[in-house]
Scaffold this active site. Structure first.
Site, mmCIF file in Angstrom:
data_model
loop_
_atom_site.group_PDB
_atom_site.id
_atom_site.type_symbol
_atom_site.label_atom_id
_atom_site.label_comp_id
_atom_site.label_asym_id
_atom_site.label_seq_id
_atom_site.Cartn_x
_atom_site.Cartn_y
_atom_site.Cartn_z
ATOM 1 N N ARG A 149 1.389 -1.051 -0.289
ATOM 2 C CA ARG A 149 -0.196 -0.268 -0.028
ATOM 3 C C ARG A 149 0.500 1.599 0.026
ATOM 4 O O ARG A 149 1.808 1.057 0.758
ATOM 5 C CB ARG A 149 -0.643 0.059 1.230
ATOM 6 C CG ARG A 149 -1.771 1.006 1.522
ATOM 7 C CD ARG A 149 -2.915 1.755 0.229
ATOM 8 N NE ARG A 149 -3.842 2.174 1.181
ATOM 9 C CZ ARG A 149 -3.636 3.607 0.737
ATOM 10 N NH1 ARG A 149 -3.193 4.271 0.026
ATOM 11 N NH2 ARG A 149 -5.203 4.538 1.363
ATOM 12 N N GLU A 157 -11.507 5.242 -5.604
ATOM 13 C CA GLU A 157 -11.880 4.165 -5.444
ATOM 14 C C GLU A 157 -12.431 3.520 -6.774
ATOM 15 O O GLU A 157 -13.492 3.907 -6.988
ATOM 16 C CB GLU A 157 -12.484 3.633 -4.527
ATOM 17 C CG GLU A 157 -11.987 3.553 -2.831
ATOM 18 C CD GLU A 157 -10.845 2.232 -2.623
ATOM 19 O OE1 GLU A 157 -11.255 1.870 -2.576
ATOM 20 O OE2 GLU A 157 -10.239 3.064 -2.207
ATOM 21 N N ARG A 197 -1.461 -5.972 4.027
ATOM 22 C CA ARG A 197 -0.596 -5.566 3.489
ATOM 23 C C ARG A 197 0.757 -4.472 3.932
ATOM 24 O O ARG A 197 0.570 -4.479 5.506
ATOM 25 C CB ARG A 197 -1.298 -4.205 2.490
ATOM 26 C CG ARG A 197 -2.188 -5.560 1.741
ATOM 27 C CD ARG A 197 -3.316 -3.938 0.981
ATOM 28 N NE ARG A 197 -3.789 -2.687 2.208
ATOM 29 C CZ ARG A 197 -4.609 -1.859 1.479
ATOM 30 N NH1 ARG A 197 -5.004 -1.421 0.676
ATOM 31 N NH2 ARG A 197 -4.631 -0.625 2.683
#
Length: 295
Positions: A149, A157, A197
């Site tokens: 990330r 998004e 992540r």
């Protein structure tokens, strides 16, 4: 004739000679018994060994060199050449201290991607040794990539989980894919997030940029092009230090001032939403829909 000449016939006649039958009746002579081995004590055996040879310099020096070399190889492998198959396997000692080098294999959204960790890079044989090739098929890459990330930014998004896509999400995703796909990047990992992540500051070198092959901060490049906003969540924000946060906010201000990317017309558009506002609104709608379904 008598033999010896001085012997008499009577003496020879009186001395009986053993016959063949008598010789056969005599019992065979038993073989001589073997001498029994003396019982050796273990301490005597150990003390009898010449241990002085192990204290000589000609023995100590090669042994010390070999031991040091083995320990050094193990240390180098564990510190520099150990490959992490996913984000969860990254050692905590890497966070805010070290980086990982890898090749981007997929871009999932405008602010995250997956890389195949290649420790040591080309110096360790990645890309040119036959047994150190980066896989290309999804089947080979399954459970073998690190989910990254991008630190300090929030991109629009894409449509997923039943939610609609945010405006300018497709453009941000396309740009990041073209900028990073199949390229080698270096990620300075900060921490893991709740989605397994690693949040990282990512850098890449490209021949087509000017000046060429200069190290580029991917998060900064997206902000200056208006493809993302500065990360505005109340918790979990990672920038890589206060100086990087100021740099990111300055790049965002210039993109907003020039009306680039997602900032185009945002002052006149009352319905304009930042990625954080969009996520908050979608979360509230999901909660409302969940309560309606229960009732």
């Amino acid at each position: 004739m008598r033999w010896p000449p001085w012997g008499s016939e009577s003496q020879q006649a009186d001395t009986p000679s053993p016959s063949t039958e008598q010789q056969a009746q005599q019992p065979p002579t038993a073989p001589a018994a073997r001498p029994s081995r003396p019982n050796k004590d273990w301490n005597q055996s150990v003390n009898a060994f010449d241990w002085a040879a192990f204290t000589e310099l000609r023995t100590i020096i090669p042994t010390a060199i070999l031991t040091t070399a083995i320990l050094g190889i193990v240390h180098i492998h564990r510190r520099y050449l150990r490959r992490f198959p996913d984000a969860v396997s990254i050692a905590p000692s890497y966070f805010r201290q070290r980086s990982i080098l890898g090749q981007v294999t997929s871009v999932g959204d405008g602010d995250n991607f997956r890389l195949f960790h290649t420790p040591g890079g080309r110096l360790a044989g990645w890309g040119w040794l036959p047994w150190k090739k980066v896989p290309t098929s999804k089947k080979e890459l399954r459970d073998k990539t690190v989910h990254v990330r991008l630190a300090g930014i929030d991109a629009p998004e894409l449509a997923h989980f039943g939610r609609p896509a945010q405006p300018f999400a497709r453009e941000a995703h396309q740009w990041l894919t073209a900028y990073l796909m199949t390229r080698r990047v270096r990620a300075y990992v900060h921490r893991q997030d709740q989605y397994q992540r690693v949040v990282a500051s990512v850098y890449v070198r490209r021949a087509l940029d000017f000046p060429p092959f200069r190290r580029r901060d991917v998060s900064y490049e997206m902000l200056r092009r208006g493809l993302a906003t500065v990360y505005e969540a109340k918790a979990g924000a990672e920038f890589g230090g206060p100086g990087m946060e100021r740099k990111y906010r300055r790049a965002e201000w210039w993109a907003k001032f020039r009306g680039l990317g997602l900032w185009k017309g945002f002052r006149r558009n009352k319905e304009w939403e930042s990625p954080r506002e969009f996520k908050t609104r979608m979360g509230l709608e999901d909660q409302t829909q969940g309560r309606e379904n229960k009732s």
